[in-house]
Design a protein around this motif. Sequence first.
Motif, short mmCIF file in Angstrom:
data_model
loop_
_atom_site.label_atom_id
_atom_site.label_comp_id
_atom_site.label_asym_id
_atom_site.label_seq_id
_atom_site.Cartn_x
_atom_site.Cartn_y
_atom_site.Cartn_z
N ASP A 54 0.84 -1.21 0.00
CA ASP A 54 0.00 0.00 0.00
C ASP A 54 0.87 1.25 0.00
O ASP A 54 0.56 2.23 -0.69
CB ASP A 54 -0.93 0.01 1.21
N ALA A 55 1.97 1.23 0.76
CA ALA A 55 2.88 2.39 0.80
C ALA A 55 3.54 2.59 -0.55
O ALA A 55 3.71 3.73 -1.00
CB ALA A 55 3.92 2.19 1.88
N ASN A 56 3.92 1.49 -1.21
CA ASN A 56 4.53 1.59 -2.55
C ASN A 56 3.54 2.12 -3.56
O ASN A 56 3.89 2.91 -4.43
CB ASN A 56 5.08 0.24 -2.99
N ASN A 57 2.27 1.70 -3.46
CA ASN A 57 1.25 2.19 -4.39
C ASN A 57 1.00 3.67 -4.21
O ASN A 57 0.81 4.40 -5.17
CB ASN A 57 -0.06 1.40 -4.20
N GLY A 83 3.23 5.79 -3.02
CA GLY A 83 4.45 6.43 -3.52
C GLY A 83 4.49 6.49 -5.03
O GLY A 83 4.95 7.47 -5.61
N ASP A 84 4.00 5.46 -5.70
CA ASP A 84 3.98 5.43 -7.16
C ASP A 84 2.99 6.45 -7.73
O ASP A 84 3.22 7.01 -8.80
CB ASP A 84 3.60 4.04 -7.67
N LYS A 85 1.88 6.67 -7.02
CA LYS A 85 0.88 7.63 -7.49
C LYS A 85 1.36 9.06 -7.40
O LYS A 85 0.91 9.93 -8.12
CB LYS A 85 -0.43 7.45 -6.72
N LYS A 86 2.29 9.32 -6.46
CA LYS A 86 2.80 10.68 -6.31
C LYS A 86 3.82 10.91 -7.37
O LYS A 86 4.06 11.73 -8.04
CB LYS A 86 3.45 10.86 -4.92
#
Length: 199
Positions: free
Chosen positions: A191-194, A196-199
């Motif tokens: 969830d944290a990676n997702n 981070g990827d959206k930003k």
Amino acid sequence: MNRVNKIRCNKKANEHLLFIGFFVLARLLIIGLLSVNIAYAKEAVSVGVVNVTFLMENAPQAEVASSQLKAKFLPQEQKLSQKLDEINSLEAELKKLSNSQADVDLVRQKERELRSRKRSRSRSLQDFREELRFSRDAALDVVQKEVFGAIDEVRKVEEIDIILQDYISASSRVDITPLVLEFLKKKLEADANNVGDKK
């Protein structure tokens, strides 16, 4: 007298028949359960156990929710602390005025101000506690849903038929608590990676 004896005999006979009926029904029920168990004995049922309390306390999602709550309510907590300091200094000032034979009107004014500040802080403190309790309950509900979802996902992956949460003791072979905790950690990282990827 004969009529009373007949009633007593009929009552005893009815109780005897009722007992026999329950006995026959119980035997039929036991026979039925045994035949069902024999039919299902061909298929093994897998059972797992999980310590939900441990997961709720140690899930990384619970730690994140706790830190978010602290960050959200820290400014209000600091304001309440500041108000308490102001009340304490006003009380000290009032005590000095009372001991120094100061103007009676000034003392009364300070007493009214002190009562007003105490009431204001008391209301603010009550509002703060209610808001904190509501937010904590909402965060706990979110974490609980995530924990239960993780338990179900692990159950599916491990192909377990039944998960029990209320148990006295279990071997590590059937305890899936560590697997669920690991699943929750990986989910939080994903969830944290997702995010981070959206930003």
